[in-house]
Design a protein around this motif. Structure first.
Motif, PDB file in Angstrom:
ATOM      1  N   SER A 262       0.824  -1.205   0.000  1.00  0.00           N
ATOM      2  CA  SER A 262       0.000   0.000   0.000  1.00  0.00           C
ATOM      3  C   SER A 262       0.864   1.264   0.000  1.00  0.00           C
ATOM      4  CB  SER A 262      -0.966   0.002   1.176  1.00  0.00           C
ATOM      5  OG  SER A 262      -0.271  -0.136   2.379  1.00  0.00           O
TER       6      SER A 262
ATOM      7  N   ASN B 171      -6.609  -0.647  -4.517  1.00  0.00           N
ATOM      8  CA  ASN B 171      -6.744   0.150  -3.303  1.00  0.00           C
ATOM      9  C   ASN B 171      -7.457   1.488  -3.550  1.00  0.00           C
ATOM     10  OD1 ASN B 171      -6.452   1.134  -0.733  1.00  0.00           O
ATOM     11  ND2 ASN B 171      -4.310   0.529  -0.551  1.00  0.00           N
ATOM     12  N   SER B 198      -2.741  -5.574  -2.114  1.00  0.00           N
ATOM     13  CA  SER B 198      -3.387  -4.393  -2.684  1.00  0.00           C
ATOM     14  C   SER B 198      -2.544  -3.850  -3.831  1.00  0.00           C
ATOM     15  CB  SER B 198      -3.563  -3.326  -1.610  1.00  0.00           C
ATOM     16  OG  SER B 198      -2.332  -2.713  -1.332  1.00  0.00           O
ATOM     17  N   GLU B 200      -2.367  -0.444  -7.006  1.00  0.00           N
ATOM     18  CA  GLU B 200      -2.795   0.934  -7.247  1.00  0.00           C
ATOM     19  C   GLU B 200      -3.598   1.037  -8.540  1.00  0.00           C
ATOM     20  OE1 GLU B 200      -2.192   3.463  -5.169  1.00  0.00           O
ATOM     21  OE2 GLU B 200      -1.008   2.227  -3.811  1.00  0.00           O
TER      22      GLU B 200
ATOM     23  N   ASN C 126      -3.804   5.273   3.654  1.00  0.00           N
ATOM     24  CA  ASN C 126      -3.342   4.013   4.247  1.00  0.00           C
ATOM     25  C   ASN C 126      -3.521   3.923   5.751  1.00  0.00           C
ATOM     26  OD1 ASN C 126      -2.653   3.090   1.760  1.00  0.00           O
ATOM     27  ND2 ASN C 126      -0.480   3.516   1.951  1.00  0.00           N
TER      28      ASN C 126
END
Lengths: 292, 379, 323
Positions: A262, B171, B198, B200, C126
């Protein structure tokens, strides 16, 4: 180890695409202090020229490609310089930044409005057959893209260092005033740079689109990454842009696998900040002689 | 200084006096608040085109209750804040029913404005929370994820005997919403999540993602991404020779993904709420009309919008008047069948929360074609 | 300030007070967004127009301000404390970011702030435990003032207007102070300013930090206006939008960002009739403006006025004819 090698090789393949986009940035910056925020869209558009040729005009793929090259040179090279950059150059960097951002929006929306908002498949120039190299899967296409990117940079370096026009272009980039006094046709040299950028954009477009798919919004991500690659590698060196692109491709994969998925896109940004603070000329760049 | 100040004020006045204040006319006003630019432009364009098609048909057939329908597009720019302003504007403009948007994040914000003003809203969003907020004016046009995921997980456990799953998701609020509902359902059924990967929006390279999925040794892979990213992920999965079966929900088996990823999609299975390939005469006919008019294939969002338009027609005609409160009251607990209204395409029911209930499909992509394996009954 | 200027300003204020009564709820919402973005653009104008530094991080400061206000007020902290905290936090982060970044200046500062903005958005997305992640935060309360609720659009408009006027007056005072004059000296000729004893780095740094805290306040007002925030509302595109406001209106002119914000906020309203083409037309207009008037609309006005004065008094030099 196998995993690492796979990540490394895939990253190089993606990175060579970033590099092609980044080289254009550095060329324009050197020749005319232009920061082109529409660079991502420059790479998005030529693929649609080709698709329009084959789908609407019923042309064969090679003919459509030929027409797309000419259109790219005319619109993204000549037109871009004459209509947008020339009138803005005397006013400094900022108006150019704003105008190219707007140009990017115009190109993106134009494709969406007059062509399609959908992503389209684009015919591959090379087979996407997968080879097994030392335990890593890599396609013929990946290797071809990497070789073409390296080849393009080598040719450009040869051209810039080995021909008269090339050296005139370098002189123009280093000091336009002195170059002019020495009899270099500065304006034409700058035009050549824009044409080369348009040509590279076309090349990047037809190489990327089979993998990345042709879509109006492709430029958003690509433009930003190419931009970061150019700065990290060195804003005033072609081989810097190449190194920056390859580095970003590899780092992106490694950080997704070993740091955090992430936060994978944070790593290039942090790298960018560190590079600017520690070595503003970029990894391979030379400190700039010209005050901006 | 003075003149400059004056000039700015004069311009300010001139401009703001021009803020349009449209009043009621004797047409039925439908506000299409939808993603026409930004990340959602692709799904939003599908929705808009289908909605336009439906209301053109309705108008050509004499409109609703003899009145013509006027559809106005409001672009949310895929931005929740803008979408909220657009809903406010639509209401100021006198909207009878609001159609859209599709992005759950936008609906979450703007549905409150529609609720405060008592305007019914037919949304394309699928996040579970939308029908859980006690809003009597919100209606779905397709399943919420809390309905589709159980159907899929049931299939995974009972038919595929899957004990562990690796999840790949994009995400943003679409991917996160789907991933959260799916993982919650897995936990309920005691299935392990071996990897949670995850990615992008706009990501080019899926090598790292696929390595993680592959090395998780899960029995199956579940992928929940947008069309282009799905295509890239599937290509990379094939490239690295992953052998686990791959499952998805609606998007992954989309015709668009098949067009984009080619052979890489073959063998992918999953649950589809609405599909342009469904073996249902109404949907097949709609897909044909749509493609003839716009020369591209409709996706499930187009079907949602088309059905939604006919819901507006059917309920209003049934009520005998274009009244917002009556519309919302009538749609709760209603079942519309294609016999009542052909434009509904499939028999569909709404419960008292605005949740949709209809048949859905288990599909598999074979030879580049989405084929229906079985039809799942209404819940 | 001359009497005429004062009269104009009073008239302008009167219009701002009366205008919302003629508008629908949506109209009032648009007016509120204009004032909020004006505050943000005023801040950026201090950094860009007066101190000459290109920052592409204004949206991230709006985001920091918005999340600070949202989280604090929803945890029960009174709104004035939350809003002040938002401004102070942005000021401090502005100092921390600006201190190393201003070493490099010019386009490199633009790159650093661009990266910073993208990083802030990633953190907001996040760190779900704190920020609610990609879904954002809904239901941010609007302030209560002397027992008056600002839940209604009109009441909230006046709350925003009051803060807008306050911030505009504060900015005017800053620019008029000896310290603010140093900014201008800096922009016109940094080397001369330095020799006159202006500490370039300290002055620019403060300008950047103050500009950032303006962004923070705008963010906290935006959170209360829309009562919803998510990471995407503070992305790079918003920073570019605020930058566009400053440039279009006229960087370095006091009223530039306010005019720019008005045009950018209202552009979709006036171009809506063009439907799908509106972003294209908008883009073309921006390009045309940059080509014909890179100093912005107020720059255009000033140029016209200088030309007029020159015609009236052909012997004056351009410098004399100017301000």
């Amino acid at each position: 180890m196998n995993t690492f090698f796979q990540l490394f090789v895939s990253g190089l393949a993606t990175g060579s695409i970033y590099a092609l986009a980044a080289i254009g940035f550095t060329l324009l910056w050197q020749a005319s202090q232009t920061i082109n925020f529409a660079q991502g869209e420059f790479i998005m558009l030529p693929a649609f020229f080709v698709l329009a040729g084959t789908q609407f005009l019923g042309l064969s793929f090679p003919v459509a490609m030929a027409i797309a090259v000419v259109l790219s040179l005319l619109l993204l090279g000549l037109g871009f310089k004459r209509i947008i950059i020339d009138p803005l150059l005397p006013h400094g960097v900022l108006p150019i930044v704003i105008a190219t951002i707007a140009l990017g929006i115009l190109m993106k929306e134009g494709v969406k409005q007059f062509y399609t908002a959908e992503a389209l498949p684009f015919p591959a120039l090379f087979s996407d057959r997968t080879l097994n190299v030392l335990g890593a899967a890599i396609s013929v296409q990946d290797i071809a893209v990497l070789l073409i990117a390296l080849g393009a940079v080598a040719l450009l370096q040869l051209f810039l260092n080995g021909t008269k026009i090339g050296r005139c272009m370098q002189a123009t980039a280093q000091n336009p005033n002195v170059a002019e006094i020495l009899g270099v046709p500065v304006r034409r040299m700058i035009l050549y740079t824009f044409l080369i950028n348009a040509g590279l954009a076309f090349l990047a477009s037809v190489l990327i689109s089979p993998i990345y798919l042709a879509k109006f919004s492709n430029g958003e991500t690509l433009g930003l990454i190419a931009f970061i690659a150019a700065i990290v590698g060195g804003f005033n060196q072609i081989r810097g842009a190449l190194a920056g692109g390859l580095l970003l491709g590899v780092i992106d994969n490694l950080s997704a696998a070993y740091v955090s998925a992430s936060y994978r896109s944070a790593v290039p940004l942090i790298l960018l900040i560190i590079i600017i603070l520690v070595r503003p000329q970029g990894l391979l760049g030379k400190a700039e002689g010209r005050t901006v | 200084m003075t003149k400059r100040a004056l000039a700015s004020i004069a311009i300010a006045m001139a401009l703001s006096a021009g803020l349009p204040n449209i009043s009621w006319a004797d047409t039925i006003k439908i506000a299409n608040v939808i993603e026409l630019s930004g990340a959602g432009a692709t799904v939003g364009s599908n929705w808009r085109d289908a909605l336009k098609l439906a209301f053109e048909e309705i108008n050509a057939a004499g409109g609703i209750l003899g009145e013509q329908v006027e559809v106005t597009d409001y672009d949310t720019q895929t931005d929740p804040t803008t979408s909220r302003a657009m809903v406010q504007k639509a209401i100021d403009d006198g909207a009878y029913v609001i159609m859209g948007p599709i992005y759950s994040g936008s609906v979450k914000v703007n549905m409150m404005v529609a609720q405060q003003n008592g305007v019914p809203q037919l949304t394309g969003a699928e996040a579970p929370f939308i029908t859980d907020m006690g809003n009597p004016y919100i209606f779905r046009t397709s399943f919420g994820a809390q309905q589709s995921m159980p159907k899929l997980v049931k299939y995974l456990t009972e038919e595929m005997k899957v004990k562990s799953v690796a999840v790949a998701w994009v995400n943003d609020d679409f991917g996160k919403g789907g991933r959260d509902s799916f993982v919650a359902e897995l936990e309920k059924n005691g299935i392990a999540v071996n990897a949670d990967v995850s990615s992008e929006v706009g990501q080019a390279d899926f090598a790292a993602d696929v390595i993680k999925l592959k090395s998780s040794n899960a029995d199956a892979i579940f992928a929940y991404l947008h069309e282009e990213e799905s295509a890239r992920l599937l290509k990379e999965i094939r490239k690295q020779g992953v052998t686990q079966p791959i499952f998805g929900e609606t998007t992954l088996m989309n015709q668009k993904v098949v067009d984009l990823a080619g052979e890489a999609v073959n063998g992918v299975r999953g649950h589809v709420g609405l599909s342009a390939n469904a073996p249902i005469p109404g949907i097949e006919e709609f897909a044909k009309k749509f493609e003839a008019k716009y020369s591209y294939k409709p996706d499930h969002n187009a079907i949602k919008a088309y059905m939604g338009a006919y819901v507006v027609k059917y309920v209003t005609t049934k009520n005998g008047k274009a009244d917002r409160q009556a519309f919302a009251d009538a749609l709760h607990g209603l079942t519309i069948t294609p016999a009542d209204e052909p434009g509904i395409l499939m028999e569909t029911s709404w419960d008292d929360k605005g949740e949709v209930n209809r048949e859905s499909f288990l599909v598999e992509v074979k030879d580049g074609k989405q084929t229906v394996v079985s039809t799942l009954p209404k819940l | 300030m001359s009497k005429r200027t004062l009269a104009t300003l009073v008239a302008g204020l009167a219009i701002l007070i009366l205008l919302p009564f003629t508008q629908s709820n949506y109209g009032v919402f648009v007016l509120c967004s204009w004032l909020v973005y004006s505050i943000s653009a005023m801040g950026l104008n201090l950094t860009l127009g007066y101190a000459g530094q290109v920052s592409l991080a204004q949206a991230s400061f709006m985001g920091i301000g918005a999340y600070t206000t949202a989280l604090m007020t929803m945890a029960g902290v009174p709104w004035p404390a939350a809003m002040i905290a938002a401004m102070v936090l942005c000021f401090v982060i502005g100092l921390l970011l600006g201190y190393p970044a201003l070493r490099v200046q010019h386009h490199f500062l633009a790159f650093i702030t661009l990266a910073f903005n993208a990083l802030v958005v990633l953190v907001l997305r996040n760190e779900e435990w704190l920020t609610g992640g990609t879904y954002g935060i809904v239901g941010i309360p609007r302030p209560e003032l002397f027992g008056l609720q600002t839940q209604k659009p009109l009441a909230f408009y006046f709350f925003v207007l009051a803060l807008f006027v306050l911030m505009a007056v504060a900015l005017y005072a800053i620019i008029r102070s000896p310290w603010g004059r140093a900014f201008k000296a800096l922009r016109e000729n940094p080397i001369r300013a330095n020799s006159l004893g202006v500490d370039i780095r300290k002055t620019t740094l403060l300008a950047f930090a103050i500009g950032s805290s303006y962004g923070g306040l705008a963010g906290s007002l935006l959170a209360q206006l829309t009562q919803f925030i998510d990471p995407h509302s503070f992305g790079l595109t918003i920073s570019l939008k605020v930058l566009l406001m400053v440039i279009v209106g006229g960087a370095g002119f006091f009223f530039g960002p306010i005019l720019g914000a008005l045009l950018i906020v209202l552009a979709p309203e006036f171009l809506r009739f063009t439907e799908g083409y509106y972003l294209m037309i908008y883009a073309v207009l921006v390009i045309v403006l940059m080509i014909f008037c890179p100093t912005g609309l107020l720059g255009l006005v000033e140029r016209a006025r200088t030309a007029l004065k020159l015609r009236q008094n052909p012997n004056a030099t351009t410098w004399e004819a100017g301000r």
